[in-house]
Design an enzyme around this catalytic site. Sequence first.
Site, mmCIF file in Angstrom:
data_model
loop_
_atom_site.group_PDB
_atom_site.id
_atom_site.type_symbol
_atom_site.label_atom_id
_atom_site.label_comp_id
_atom_site.label_asym_id
_atom_site.label_seq_id
_atom_site.Cartn_x
_atom_site.Cartn_y
_atom_site.Cartn_z
ATOM 1 N N TRP A 38 0.831 -1.213 0.000
ATOM 2 C CA TRP A 38 0.000 0.000 0.000
ATOM 3 C C TRP A 38 0.859 1.254 0.000
ATOM 4 O O TRP A 38 0.527 2.248 -0.672
ATOM 5 C CB TRP A 38 -0.976 -0.009 1.179
ATOM 6 C CG TRP A 38 -1.924 -1.167 1.114
ATOM 7 C CD1 TRP A 38 -2.008 -2.219 1.971
ATOM 8 C CD2 TRP A 38 -2.906 -1.414 0.091
ATOM 9 N NE1 TRP A 38 -2.973 -3.101 1.549
ATOM 10 C CE2 TRP A 38 -3.543 -2.627 0.402
ATOM 11 C CE3 TRP A 38 -3.303 -0.733 -1.062
ATOM 12 C CZ2 TRP A 38 -4.557 -3.169 -0.385
ATOM 13 C CZ3 TRP A 38 -4.311 -1.275 -1.849
ATOM 14 C CH2 TRP A 38 -4.922 -2.472 -1.507
ATOM 15 N N ASP A 92 -0.977 6.982 6.310
ATOM 16 C CA ASP A 92 -2.066 6.039 6.056
ATOM 17 C C ASP A 92 -2.152 5.150 7.296
ATOM 18 O O ASP A 92 -1.253 4.354 7.571
ATOM 19 C CB ASP A 92 -1.734 5.211 4.804
ATOM 20 C CG ASP A 92 -2.787 4.139 4.511
ATOM 21 O OD1 ASP A 92 -3.706 3.956 5.320
ATOM 22 O OD2 ASP A 92 -2.653 3.482 3.449
ATOM 23 N N LYS A 142 -11.654 -1.641 9.011
ATOM 24 C CA LYS A 142 -10.783 -2.513 9.811
ATOM 25 C C LYS A 142 -11.001 -2.232 11.303
ATOM 26 O O LYS A 142 -11.400 -3.114 12.045
ATOM 27 C CB LYS A 142 -9.334 -2.297 9.413
ATOM 28 C CG LYS A 142 -9.117 -2.650 7.945
ATOM 29 C CD LYS A 142 -7.761 -2.249 7.458
ATOM 30 C CE LYS A 142 -7.642 -2.318 5.963
ATOM 31 N NZ LYS A 142 -7.784 -3.666 5.403
HETATM 32 N N1 PMP Z 1 -4.050 1.347 2.869
HETATM 33 C C1 PMP Z 1 -3.963 0.259 3.653
HETATM 34 C C2 PMP Z 1 -2.964 0.255 4.773
HETATM 35 C C3 PMP Z 1 -4.786 -0.839 3.423
HETATM 36 O O1 PMP Z 1 -4.693 -1.925 4.212
HETATM 37 C C4 PMP Z 1 -5.715 -0.791 2.351
HETATM 38 C C5 PMP Z 1 -6.685 -1.907 2.039
HETATM 39 N N2 PMP Z 1 -6.816 -2.916 2.836
HETATM 40 C C6 PMP Z 1 -5.747 0.354 1.552
HETATM 41 C C7 PMP Z 1 -4.908 1.401 1.838
HETATM 42 C C8 PMP Z 1 -6.648 0.423 0.341
HETATM 43 O O2 PMP Z 1 -7.948 0.645 0.679
HETATM 44 P P1 PMP Z 1 -9.116 0.519 -0.412
HETATM 45 O O3 PMP Z 1 -9.278 -0.913 -0.747
HETATM 46 O O4 PMP Z 1 -10.280 1.093 0.318
HETATM 47 O O5 PMP Z 1 -8.716 1.348 -1.585
#
Ligand code: PMP
Length: 362
Positions: A104, A172, A196
Amino acid sequence: MSGNKKINFSSGPAALPPEVLQEASEAIINYNNTGLSILELQHRGKYFEAINDESRTLVKELCGLGDDYEVLWLQGGGRLQFAMIPMNFLGEHESAGFIDSGFWAHNAAEYAAHYGNAITLSSSESDHYRHLPEWPASIPEDLSYLHFTTNNTIYGTQFPNVPKTNVPLIADMSSDILSRKTDYSNCAMFYAVAQKNIGAAGITLVAVNKYLLGNIKRKLPPMLDYKAHADARSLLNTAAVFGVYTSLLTLRWIKQKGIDVIETENNRKAALLYNEIERNSIFHSNIKKEDRSKMNVCFGTENKEIDTAFTEFCSKQNITGIDGHRYVGSFRVSLYNAIPLTAVEKMVSVMQEFEHEYLKAR
Ligand code: PMP
């Protein structure tokens, strides 16, 4: 809740506290005795205004933020934030720094490269993200911002804290928000998908310091402009009413428990599971000890056959959601706030039983 409720260790959408599920389900039929379902509430009516205001105030309270922060509920998930951050804060000829701790974090840098220079200051990619990258010894003063991911959901590593930085820090926090005490106000902005630790899929929490909002780099349509969302008190378009309500219930639950208690429980849960992984002759973890995540515990076995046998073994015990991410395989047990210690105790005893059965059969 009906008797077949599973123990759900999914990485997200993840388990929610039973109290939250109960109250949210009652609200679907009759929200607060209004004679209306929460699904029918107008987003500009007084009932939702109250939900919106309380939820945003609670975020500030729980994260220790002052009035210099705006709190928003946005749609479009984490990935839209990967795009909106550089759209708003990275000029075409400017640079932003990235700490590449996993998929990510890497993805956030790739999105930013569409708008300006995305510079990776540190990465653990060459070691398959099995440890955290070093925090950079010095951060160039001319960066528009530095982006990092506090908890690596896929590989299972977690930064111990949120450091102070000499450039605006954007974090993030999707997979560890409100799981522990930390210095939220060291961030100029932080964000987290709700599914989460703080609610249901469909909304993303954004907390942004007002000084950053004075620094928007290009003309943007309002839906992509943080300032337009802040000026509209997060009601620019039709709000995700049920999502925000579910988050409000989860935030109230967190407040009632207290972050101190939640953090202590999360530490105990993680210690219990990692100790078992160390002790058990079937399982192992490749993640550097000091860097291991307390939210996403990743581990494996010797081969795919044993993996499959263990998944089936767990399934018979009503345990679900333990598959590793498709890039990593094996197992990932997510221990977000709503997972009680008893669920982890159950997981540990199932791992012990499996070891016993497996060794007996060999
Ligand atoms: N950042 C992190 C740390 C994640 O774990 C995730 C998805 N699990 C995301 C971003 C992406 O989120 P999305 O699927 O809502 O785009």
